[in-house]
Design a protein around this motif. Structure first.
Motif, PDB file in Angstrom:
ATOM      1  N   GLU A 254       1.009  -1.528   0.062  1.00 38.08           N
ATOM      2  CA  GLU A 254      -0.032  -0.111   0.219  1.00 38.08           C
ATOM      3  C   GLU A 254       0.972   1.279  -0.578  1.00 38.08           C
ATOM      4  OE1 GLU A 254      -3.259   2.549   3.465  1.00 38.08           O
ATOM      5  OE2 GLU A 254      -2.818  -0.194   3.508  1.00 38.08           O
ATOM      6  N   LEU A 255       1.897   1.199   0.072  1.00 35.52           N
ATOM      7  CA  LEU A 255       2.684   2.530   0.588  1.00 35.52           C
ATOM      8  C   LEU A 255       4.232   2.634   0.055  1.00 35.52           C
ATOM      9  CD1 LEU A 255       1.163   2.831   4.322  1.00 35.52           C
ATOM     10  CD2 LEU A 255       0.218   4.688   2.251  1.00 35.52           C
ATOM     11  N   GLY A 256       4.720   1.425  -0.033  1.00 32.88           N
ATOM     12  CA  GLY A 256       5.994   1.276  -0.319  1.00 32.88           C
ATOM     13  C   GLY A 256       6.171   2.355  -1.356  1.00 32.88           C
ATOM     14  N   ASP A 257       5.113   2.652  -2.623  1.00 31.67           N
ATOM     15  CA  ASP A 257       5.795   3.855  -3.541  1.00 31.67           C
ATOM     16  C   ASP A 257       6.206   4.819  -3.046  1.00 31.67           C
ATOM     17  OD1 ASP A 257       5.903   2.075  -5.820  1.00 31.67           O
ATOM     18  OD2 ASP A 257       4.042   1.463  -6.063  1.00 31.67           O
ATOM     19  N   GLN A 258       4.980   5.507  -2.189  1.00 31.20           N
ATOM     20  CA  GLN A 258       4.983   6.253  -1.279  1.00 31.20           C
ATOM     21  C   GLN A 258       6.021   6.463  -0.503  1.00 31.20           C
ATOM     22  OE1 GLN A 258       1.789   7.424   0.789  1.00 31.20           O
ATOM     23  NE2 GLN A 258       2.308   9.041   1.866  1.00 31.20           N
ATOM     24  N   GLU A 259       6.803   5.695   0.148  1.00 30.72           N
ATOM     25  CA  GLU A 259       8.090   5.934   0.859  1.00 30.72           C
ATOM     26  C   GLU A 259       9.350   6.582   0.161  1.00 30.72           C
ATOM     27  OE1 GLU A 259       9.279   3.750   4.458  1.00 30.72           O
ATOM     28  OE2 GLU A 259      10.449   2.721   2.706  1.00 30.72           O
ATOM     29  N   ILE A 260       9.101   5.895  -0.897  1.00 26.79           N
ATOM     30  CA  ILE A 260      10.342   5.964  -2.093  1.00 26.79           C
ATOM     31  C   ILE A 260       9.848   7.259  -2.409  1.00 26.79           C
ATOM     32  CG2 ILE A 260      11.212   4.978  -4.186  1.00 26.79           C
ATOM     33  CD1 ILE A 260      10.173   1.994  -3.266  1.00 26.79           C
ATOM     34  N   LYS A 261       8.984   7.529  -2.929  1.00 28.63           N
ATOM     35  CA  LYS A 261       8.757   8.635  -4.146  1.00 28.63           C
ATOM     36  C   LYS A 261       8.922  10.289  -2.618  1.00 28.63           C
ATOM     37  CE  LYS A 261       5.377  11.342  -6.356  1.00 28.63           C
ATOM     38  NZ  LYS A 261       4.253  11.575  -6.789  1.00 28.63           N
ATOM     39  N   ASN A 262       8.295  10.510  -2.138  1.00 29.32           N
ATOM     40  CA  ASN A 262       8.236  11.482  -0.861  1.00 29.32           C
ATOM     41  C   ASN A 262       9.832  10.857   0.387  1.00 29.32           C
ATOM     42  OD1 ASN A 262       6.155  12.041  -2.266  1.00 29.32           O
ATOM     43  ND2 ASN A 262       4.868  11.048  -0.773  1.00 29.32           N
ATOM     44  N   GLY A 263      10.476   9.964  -0.238  1.00 32.15           N
ATOM     45  CA  GLY A 263      11.197  10.070   1.700  1.00 32.15           C
ATOM     46  C   GLY A 263      10.889   9.862   2.510  1.00 32.15           C
ATOM     47  N   ASP A 264       9.611   9.070   2.998  1.00 31.72           N
ATOM     48  CA  ASP A 264       8.884   9.320   3.895  1.00 31.72           C
ATOM     49  C   ASP A 264       9.184   8.272   4.482  1.00 31.72           C
ATOM     50  OD1 ASP A 264       7.045  11.683   3.611  1.00 31.72           O
ATOM     51  OD2 ASP A 264       5.492   9.929   2.683  1.00 31.72           O
ATOM     52  N   VAL A 265       8.496   7.571   6.128  1.00 26.17           N
ATOM     53  CA  VAL A 265       9.382   5.824   6.500  1.00 26.17           C
ATOM     54  C   VAL A 265       7.996   5.493   7.143  1.00 26.17           C
ATOM     55  CG1 VAL A 265      10.341   5.318   8.554  1.00 26.17           C
ATOM     56  CG2 VAL A 265      12.229   7.336   7.859  1.00 26.17           C
TER      57      VAL A 265
END
Length: 398
Positions: free
Chosen positions: A141-152
């Motif tokens: 669900e969130l892996g792409d968002q973590e990579i794209k935005n530098g989130d954790v």
């Protein structure tokens, strides 16, 4: 005292419970019975463990034969700790009873104050997730968002954990481990945040197709006192941790480490060690995939197939054992794949004790009080102080 066994191998089939322990109602786990419900799949083939005597201490579907000549001493352990997690189970084996469980954050996620402190420690990265979830589901669900935005991605599992995801290339293992160590310090600073384990969850892949890797690392609380492992070291007995053991004990009392791998690979390590002409050793093995891959994911078929693979490896391990080797097998908690939800389940736990040197006739040990029963076998053999988290059955092993 002359040692009866030159080497002791102890294998933990992580999450393999065997039904009601008399306390299931306290934990909301009435009816959980991991091994029996896995056997009901019709896929289970464990001929070696049946010969050892697993059918003497628990129900196995379509296996009602009583085996008076079973090869191993068999018992049914009731855990003493007020918990049902990996840390509590393993610590109890080595002499530490968990009377007050570590905090869990299943219902509402982690509090805002803790998240704020974590974000500062994570180089200002935004934390996403913050809920109880399956690791594979939240990653998809969130892996792409973590990579794209530098989130954790930070999430919790149904036991006392704070888990941190990091892509091995985009975040880098060094940063992931640094964040996890910082999280351990922060969580340990306040009792209400002091989860049992911080888990670094590295993964690889792109575009929503991600795979978790075996570069996982657990940052557990340090044992509050010396354990059997420390006593062994003080006596000059070599201690070898295979799989998660080193993480569970935070390196305390461990001489040689074989890091986490698949259950098959960890059993291969045990077989290789058994094949060597060594002595004066304690080999402690954790098989985590029963729990992480099949119990939590409620995968009955996978659990059964993993047990079948384990039984084949167990046969090879037994063949490799020397006459004066001892094999102990038990579990740390239950995790019934047929049970609602994805939590661990409170259950009785199997004890299997085998040596090629055994000649005793009555090998039924009955109900045993505490997982420290396993540690006391080790203690008696190597002339150590007994621990109070289990019974002393050493003199019955003949």
């Amino acid at each position: 005292m002359k040692r009866k066994f030159g080497r002791i191998f102890m294998i933990v089939t992580d999450s393999l419970g065997i039904g009601d322990d008399g306390r299931q109602a306290e934990f909301g786990d009435q009816g959980a019975d991991t091994l029996f419900h896995v056997s009901e799949s019709g896929l289970l083939e464990i001929p070696t463990w049946k010969k050892l005597g697993i059918g003497e201490v628990t129900k196995v579907h379509n296996y009602n034969k009583k085996n008076k000549d079973h090869l191993a001493y068999m018992g049914r352990i009731i855990e003493k700790s007020n918990a049902k997690d990996t840390l509590a189970g393993h610590w109890e084996m080595m002499g530490i009873e968990t009377k007050i469980p570590n905090p869990q954050f299943v219902e509402n996620g982690f509090p805002a104050e803790l998240i704020e402190k974590l974000e500062k420690a994570f180089d200002g990265r935004k934390i996403i997730g913050n809920r109880e979830a399956s690791g594979t589901v939240i990653l998809a669900e969130l892996g792409d968002q973590e990579i794209k935005n530098g989130d954790v991605i930070v999430y919790t599992s149904p036991d006392s954990t704070l888990q941190i995801c990091g892509h091995e290339q985009h975040m880098g293992l060094e940063n992931l481990y640094r964040y996890s160590k910082a999280a351990r310090e922060i969580c340990s600073s306040r009792p209400e945040w002091n989860v049992a384990r911080i888990i670094a969850r590295p993964y690889v892949g792109e575009n929503g197709k991600f795979t978790r890797t075996f570069n996982r690392h657990d940052y557990a609380n340090k044992p509050p006192k010396a354990t059997i492992l420390n006593q062994l070291q003080a006596k000059g007995v070599k201690t070898i941790g295979v799989g998660k053991i080193n993480d569970i004990f935070v390196g305390q009392g461990i001489d040689q480490v074989y890091p986490p791998a698949s259950d098959n690979e960890n059993m291969d390590v045990a077989i290789e060690l058994a094949s060597k002409n060594s002595t004066n050793e304690f080999i402690f093995v954790n098989l985590v995939e029963f729990d992480s891959h099949y119990g939590h994911r409620r995968n009955l078929e996978g659990y059964a197939n993993n047990l079948n693979s384990f039984d084949i490896k167990l046969t090879k391990l037994i063949n490799a054992l020397k006459e004066d080797d001892l094999l102990i097998m038990t579990s740390d908690h239950g995790n019934d794949p047929s049970f609602p939800g994805s939590h661990h389940t409170r259950e009785a736990l199997p004890l299997t004790v085998f040596s090629k040197s055994f000649t005793g006739k009555n090998k039924n040990l009955g109900v045993l009080n505490g997982l420290g029963t396993t540690g006391n076998i080790v203690a008696r053999n190597f002339d150590l102080e007994l621990i109070d988290t289990g019974d002393d059955i050493f003199d019955k092993l003949i």
